[in-house]
Design a protein around this motif. Structure first.
Motif, PDB file in Angstrom:
ATOM      1  N   SER A 204     -19.836 -93.035 -41.013  1.00 57.93           N
ATOM      2  CA  SER A 204     -19.279 -94.415 -41.209  1.00 57.93           C
ATOM      3  C   SER A 204     -18.677 -94.630 -39.960  1.00 57.93           C
ATOM      4  CB  SER A 204     -18.712 -94.507 -42.605  1.00 57.93           C
ATOM      5  OG  SER A 204     -18.480 -95.965 -42.626  1.00 57.93           O
ATOM      6  N   ALA A 205     -18.830 -95.755 -39.292  1.00 61.72           N
ATOM      7  CA  ALA A 205     -18.257 -96.116 -38.061  1.00 61.72           C
ATOM      8  C   ALA A 205     -17.213 -97.308 -38.261  1.00 61.72           C
ATOM      9  CB  ALA A 205     -19.316 -96.818 -36.924  1.00 61.72           C
ATOM     10  N   TYR A 206     -15.987 -96.753 -37.951  1.00 58.82           N
ATOM     11  CA  TYR A 206     -15.023 -97.991 -38.002  1.00 58.82           C
ATOM     12  C   TYR A 206     -14.676 -98.307 -36.231  1.00 58.82           C
ATOM     13  CZ  TYR A 206     -11.391 -94.351 -36.277  1.00 58.82           C
ATOM     14  OH  TYR A 206     -10.474 -93.575 -35.611  1.00 58.82           O
ATOM     15  N   MET A 207     -14.440 -99.438 -35.968  1.00 59.69           N
ATOM     16  CA  MET A 207     -14.264-100.157 -34.479  1.00 59.69           C
ATOM     17  C   MET A 207     -15.613-100.076 -34.108  1.00 59.69           C
ATOM     18  SD  MET A 207     -10.683 -98.324 -32.959  1.00 59.69           S
ATOM     19  CE  MET A 207     -11.211 -98.839 -31.408  1.00 59.69           C
ATOM     20  N   PRO A 208     -16.677-100.429 -34.561  1.00 55.05           N
ATOM     21  CA  PRO A 208     -18.037-100.421 -34.133  1.00 55.05           C
ATOM     22  C   PRO A 208     -18.358-101.480 -32.889  1.00 55.05           C
ATOM     23  CG  PRO A 208     -17.941-101.747 -36.044  1.00 55.05           C
ATOM     24  CD  PRO A 208     -16.717-101.148 -35.889  1.00 55.05           C
ATOM     25  N   LEU A 209     -17.217-102.210 -32.687  1.00 59.48           N
ATOM     26  CA  LEU A 209     -17.469-103.033 -31.595  1.00 59.48           C
ATOM     27  C   LEU A 209     -16.153-102.795 -30.441  1.00 59.48           C
ATOM     28  CD1 LEU A 209     -18.063-106.554 -33.425  1.00 59.48           C
ATOM     29  CD2 LEU A 209     -19.549-105.192 -32.356  1.00 59.48           C
ATOM     30  N   GLY A 210     -15.493-101.778 -30.750  1.00 56.18           N
ATOM     31  CA  GLY A 210     -14.455-101.392 -29.862  1.00 56.18           C
ATOM     32  C   GLY A 210     -13.181-101.771 -30.209  1.00 56.18           C
ATOM     33  N   GLY A 211     -12.898-102.526 -31.478  1.00 55.24           N
ATOM     34  CA  GLY A 211     -11.817-102.847 -31.878  1.00 55.24           C
ATOM     35  C   GLY A 211     -11.279-104.193 -30.868  1.00 55.24           C
ATOM     36  N   VAL A 286     -21.284 -95.399 -20.114  1.00 60.06           N
ATOM     37  CA  VAL A 286     -20.220 -94.094 -20.189  1.00 60.06           C
ATOM     38  C   VAL A 286     -19.593 -94.234 -21.414  1.00 60.06           C
ATOM     39  CG1 VAL A 286     -17.997 -93.572 -18.636  1.00 60.06           C
ATOM     40  CG2 VAL A 286     -20.076 -94.383 -17.567  1.00 60.06           C
ATOM     41  N   GLU A 287     -18.948 -93.004 -21.471  1.00 59.62           N
ATOM     42  CA  GLU A 287     -18.219 -92.797 -22.948  1.00 59.62           C
ATOM     43  C   GLU A 287     -16.891 -93.116 -22.777  1.00 59.62           C
ATOM     44  OE1 GLU A 287     -20.156 -91.244 -26.418  1.00 59.62           O
ATOM     45  OE2 GLU A 287     -21.293 -89.835 -25.174  1.00 59.62           O
ATOM     46  N   ARG A 288     -16.085 -93.553 -23.706  1.00 57.47           N
ATOM     47  CA  ARG A 288     -14.544 -93.421 -23.601  1.00 57.47           C
ATOM     48  C   ARG A 288     -14.102 -93.846 -25.094  1.00 57.47           C
ATOM     49  NH1 ARG A 288     -10.448 -97.363 -23.035  1.00 57.47           N
ATOM     50  NH2 ARG A 288     -11.861 -99.165 -22.953  1.00 57.47           N
ATOM     51  N   LYS A 289     -13.416 -92.904 -25.549  1.00 53.85           N
ATOM     52  CA  LYS A 289     -12.688 -93.211 -26.697  1.00 53.85           C
ATOM     53  C   LYS A 289     -11.619 -93.931 -26.754  1.00 53.85           C
ATOM     54  CE  LYS A 289     -10.977 -90.583 -30.927  1.00 53.85           C
ATOM     55  NZ  LYS A 289     -11.410 -91.584 -31.725  1.00 53.85           N
ATOM     56  N   ILE A 290     -11.533 -94.893 -27.842  1.00 55.47           N
ATOM     57  CA  ILE A 290     -10.472 -95.943 -27.547  1.00 55.47           C
ATOM     58  C   ILE A 290      -9.328 -95.914 -28.598  1.00 55.47           C
ATOM     59  CG2 ILE A 290      -9.954 -98.441 -27.987  1.00 55.47           C
ATOM     60  CD1 ILE A 290     -13.111 -98.779 -27.331  1.00 55.47           C
ATOM     61  N   LEU A 291      -9.634 -95.209 -29.489  1.00 57.06           N
ATOM     62  CA  LEU A 291      -8.266 -94.958 -30.505  1.00 57.06           C
ATOM     63  C   LEU A 291      -8.226 -93.648 -30.681  1.00 57.06           C
ATOM     64  CD1 LEU A 291      -6.219 -95.994 -32.568  1.00 57.06           C
ATOM     65  CD2 LEU A 291      -7.770 -95.715 -34.582  1.00 57.06           C
ATOM     66  N   ARG A 292      -7.216 -92.974 -29.851  1.00 49.41           N
ATOM     67  CA  ARG A 292      -7.016 -91.634 -29.608  1.00 49.41           C
ATOM     68  C   ARG A 292      -6.308 -90.779 -30.485  1.00 49.41           C
ATOM     69  NH1 ARG A 292      -7.170 -89.680 -24.157  1.00 49.41           N
ATOM     70  NH2 ARG A 292      -4.728 -89.277 -24.583  1.00 49.41           N
ATOM     71  N   GLY A 293      -5.324 -91.743 -30.784  1.00 50.82           N
ATOM     72  CA  GLY A 293      -4.416 -90.922 -32.013  1.00 50.82           C
ATOM     73  C   GLY A 293      -3.108 -90.383 -31.282  1.00 50.82           C
ATOM     74  N   ASP A 294      -2.822 -90.976 -30.118  1.00 52.75           N
ATOM     75  CA  ASP A 294      -1.558 -90.370 -29.648  1.00 52.75           C
ATOM     76  C   ASP A 294      -0.216 -90.313 -30.388  1.00 52.75           C
ATOM     77  OD1 ASP A 294      -2.196 -90.609 -26.507  1.00 52.75           O
ATOM     78  OD2 ASP A 294      -3.219 -92.209 -27.614  1.00 52.75           O
ATOM     79  N   HIS A 295      -0.538 -91.489 -31.509  1.00 51.88           N
ATOM     80  CA  HIS A 295       0.906 -91.309 -32.181  1.00 51.88           C
ATOM     81  C   HIS A 295       1.091 -90.242 -33.316  1.00 51.88           C
ATOM     82  CE1 HIS A 295      -2.469 -92.783 -34.559  1.00 51.88           C
ATOM     83  NE2 HIS A 295      -1.722 -92.911 -35.872  1.00 51.88           N
TER      84      HIS A 295
END
Length: 315
Positions: A204-211, A286-295
């Motif tokens: 299941s995909a969250y942020m399917p538009l990149g948020g 080109v791939e790039r993860k947006i929500l990385r979980g830095d917190h």
């Protein structure tokens, strides 16, 4: 898969188009209005979580709709999630979510993140002193108990890497039905798709538009030239192209918008059909993860000292 649904390994079906109910700004009344609008448009899959604070509003709107005969409970699919401060007792946490939702069961209950906080950390961004050691065997036993008690129809996880999924499969009595992760044309999760396909775990995909619109989100997905050209070719919108790309791969997409026009535009993706060339061209992005979980990263108390450790280098 048929009629824009996928069958889970439990035998239950999940609608491939879902509405996310997280909002950092919307009040309960706005959320309820959006749910009622969504139901009229044909939305039947709703995604919430304890940490979103939207369970009561979603529950109230759905209860009203069921009472008014707009929809039957059996025709809607509701997902909620175990927050990181509730790993000690998933059963009690789900009971509370069900009280919030005014429901006897949810269709899917997910472990929100592969991380555990102290019981007081009921907020999204933890402090250094909030982290606890994760005992996934104990947590999953609690999730399996939720299933056994009939509090949910299926259990799964969210934000798990393939390595973490494999670790879970090594001891789980019940295979997770779903892994909900960030996925869109610029973060395609092909390794995860292959792994989940082999183990009959639905993605299941969250942020399917990149948020876009979220402070952590990005408009890069829906502004990419390849996505724009495909949209123009089909007389569709970039958002519809991105959503249909996910749906066409058998993934459920959880899209978040309470704007009536965008909600109608988004669900219109179901009428679009991408051809083989479209799918091939999207693979070139080109791939790039947006929500990385830095917190969730720190050098002293978190089990994850780096982003790479959190995602097991699948980033």
């Amino acid at each position: 898969m048929r009629n824009n649904q996928a069958r889970l390994n439990t035998g239950n079906v999940v609608p491939l188009f879902g509405l996310g109910t997280y909002s950092s700004s919307c009040d309960s009344e706005t959320t309820q209005e959006a749910i009622h609008m969504a139901l009229k448009m044909g939305y039947r899959h709703f995604d919430t979580a304890k940490i979103y604070g939207s369970e009561p509003a979603l529950g109230k709107a759905l209860t009203e709709a069921i009472s008014d005969g707009v929809v039957d409970r059996e025709d809607i699919f509701v997902t909620s999630k175990l927050w990181s401060s509730d790993h000690d007792d998933p059963v009690s946490a789900l009971h509370q979510s069900l009280r919030n939702l005014k429901m006897e069961y949810v269709d899917l209950y997910l472990v929100h993140w592969p991380i555990r906080f102290k019981s007081w950390a009921e907020y999204p961004v933890p402090n250094e002193e909030d982290f606890e050691e994760l005992d996934m065997e104990s947590t999953w036993a609690g999730m399996e108990k939720c299933l056994e008690l009939g509090l949910c129809k299926a259990i799964g996880v969210s934000n798990f890497s393939t390595k973490k999924l494999q670790h879970l499969l090594d001891f789980a009595s019940v295979c997770p039905a779903v892994n909900q992760v960030e996925m869109h044309p610029m973060w395609r999760q092909n390794k995860m798709r292959k792994f989940c396909g082999e183990h009959k775990i639905h993605m299941s995909a969250y942020m399917p538009l990149g948020g876009p619109g979220n402070f952590w989100g990005s408009t890069s997905v829906i502004k990419d030239p390849i996505i724009l050209s495909i949209a123009k070719k089909h007389k569709a919108t970039p958002a519809q192209v991105a959503l249909k790309w996910g749906i066409q791969r058998g993934t459920s997409v959880i899209v978040k918008s309470f704007n009536e026009g965008r909600m109608r535009e988004n669900i219109g993706a179901l009428d679009l059909k991408l051809d083989e060339n479209d799918m091939i061209n999207i693979e070139k992005l080109v791939e790039r993860k947006i929500l990385r979980g830095d917190h969730l990263i720190n050098k002293t108390t978190s089990p994850y000292r780096t982003i790479e450790q959190l995602w097991d280098y699948e980033i």
